[in-house]
Scaffold this active site. Structure first.
Site, PDB file in Angstrom:
ATOM      1  N   HIS A  12      -6.279  -7.255   0.657  1.00 13.33           N
ATOM      2  CA  HIS A  12      -5.370  -6.116   0.516  1.00 13.33           C
ATOM      3  C   HIS A  12      -4.323  -6.117   1.621  1.00 13.33           C
ATOM      4  O   HIS A  12      -3.148  -5.878   1.366  1.00 13.33           O
ATOM      5  CB  HIS A  12      -6.174  -4.813   0.543  1.00 13.33           C
ATOM      6  CG  HIS A  12      -5.333  -3.594   0.346  1.00 13.33           C
ATOM      7  ND1 HIS A  12      -4.663  -3.340  -0.839  1.00 13.33           N
ATOM      8  CD2 HIS A  12      -5.041  -2.561   1.182  1.00 13.33           C
ATOM      9  CE1 HIS A  12      -4.007  -2.198  -0.729  1.00 13.33           C
ATOM     10  NE2 HIS A  12      -4.218  -1.710   0.482  1.00 13.33           N
ATOM     11  N   ASP A  67       0.848  -1.186   0.000  1.00  9.39           N
ATOM     12  CA  ASP A  67       0.000   0.000   0.000  1.00  9.39           C
ATOM     13  C   ASP A  67       0.895   1.251   0.000  1.00  9.39           C
ATOM     14  O   ASP A  67       1.863   1.310  -0.745  1.00  9.39           O
ATOM     15  CB  ASP A  67      -0.965  -0.065   1.199  1.00  9.39           C
ATOM     16  CG  ASP A  67      -2.073   0.964   1.161  1.00  9.39           C
ATOM     17  OD1 ASP A  67      -3.105   0.698   0.514  1.00  9.39           O
ATOM     18  OD2 ASP A  67      -1.904   2.047   1.757  1.00  9.39           O
ATOM     19  N   ASP A  86      -7.164  -8.952  -3.910  1.00 10.28           N
ATOM     20  CA  ASP A  86      -7.155  -7.524  -3.600  1.00 10.28           C
ATOM     21  C   ASP A  86      -7.726  -6.745  -4.778  1.00 10.28           C
ATOM     22  O   ASP A  86      -7.062  -6.597  -5.802  1.00 10.28           O
ATOM     23  CB  ASP A  86      -5.739  -7.033  -3.296  1.00 10.28           C
ATOM     24  CG  ASP A  86      -5.708  -5.540  -3.010  1.00 10.28           C
ATOM     25  OD1 ASP A  86      -6.763  -4.985  -2.649  1.00 10.28           O
ATOM     26  OD2 ASP A  86      -4.632  -4.933  -3.150  1.00 10.28           O
TER      27      ASP A  86
END
Length: 302
Positions: free
Chosen positions: A278, A123, A249
């Site tokens: 995710h 991320d 994800d």
């Protein structure tokens, strides 16, 4: 800028979290001092495995990975980004920019003088961590990217658009609920509470609130040119560069393709697909630790 600091008692007695806090003070360009927290476990004479989290989590996301790696004899360093975890939290949403985040973590990296780093980033840990690789390529020996990217203003996935709209419009940002929604397994109440711990109330969440809006998804976004410049460096990065995206994800699905096409370090290394959502660190921590252990074993001794 005005800065909030989450009280220490918010972090007492968290599930599976017994790591000692370490702090580094960095100075923003406006002169404000900011305290950045990190975990530093394992033998200090080993090359550091740097674990970088993203939105809206903190180093707690890596607790099981840290334990696995330390048990295998590795040194593990896991910072909290500014605005998250035990790190300081500027009080205004406008205090946060992509470039400020890069500057803050660059100062943190230099002050701690980490070298011969093996990076795992997910991320925003990748959006910032890969900028660190581009700025200090000599400090990094290998990189693993998972559910992340380095956007240059060419659009967004439907999954990200839904997340962007939710994050900017919901009256309250339910962090533990968000983490649970981004994992394949159900987090326990104690785990969800640990993700809520850094944020006593909504005033502490300005960094988490603004992060999705800072992702450079249009040509007009700030940091597009800086990310293009970082890509130019990554296109010369020939040290091991592994993709380890997850299989479930919706936000970053297919994101490994650009790395495989453009980073020379992706050649002649084994890539993998991890099982999970995710927040794959919650779903496949043992597999992530094994991947990093094997990667380190294959590197030349420092």
């Amino acid at each position: 800028m005005d800065v909030l600091r989450t009280p220490d008692e918010r972090f007492e007695g968290l599930a599976d979290w017994s790591f000692a806090p370490h702090y580094t003070e960095v100075t923003d360009a406006d002169g404000t001092a900011l305290r950045i927290h990190h975990v530093d476990e394992g033998p200090k004479d080993q090359r550091p495995i740097l674990l970088m989290h993203g939105e809206p989590s903190w180093a707690y996301l890596y607790r099981k990975v840290i334990a696995e790696l330390v048990a295998k004899g590795h040194r593990v360093v896991a910072p909290d980004l500014v605005g998250f975890g035990r790190s300081d939290k500027p009080a205004k949403r406008t205090d946060y920019t992509y470039e400020r985040h890069v500057a803050w973590m660059s100062a943190w990296l230099e002050q701690n003088d980490l070298k011969d780093i093996v990076l795992f980033c997910q991320d925003w840990g990748g959006l910032i961590g890969l900028r660190l690789v581009a700025a200090f390529p000599e400090r990094f020996s290998a990189v693993v990217v998972s559910n992340t990217g380095l956007p240059i203003g060419v659009g967004k996935s439907e999954g990200f658009e839904a997340w962007l709209n939710f994050s900017q419009n919901t009256p309250e940002l339910p962090v533990g609920f968000i983490l649970n929604g981004g994992t394949a397994r159900d987090l326990s109440d104690a785990e969800r509470s640990a993700y809520d711990a850094p944020f006593p109330d909504e005033s502490y969440k300005e960094g988490a609130r603004i992060f999705p809006a800072l992702v450079p998804i249009t040509p007009e976004h700030a940091s597009v040119e800086e990310n293009k410049a970082a890509w130019a460096v990554l296109e010369t990065f020939d040290k091991p560069f592994v993709t380890a995206f997850s299989d479930a994800d919706p936000i970053t699905r297919g994101g490994e393709a650009m790395f495989l096409a453009r980073v020379p370090g992706t050649k002649n290394v084994a890539h993998t697909t991890l099982k999970g959502g995710h927040f794959v660190q919650e779903d496949s921590p043992v597999e992530i630790a094994a991947l990093l252990d094997g990667l380190v074993a294959g590197l030349p001794q420092a």
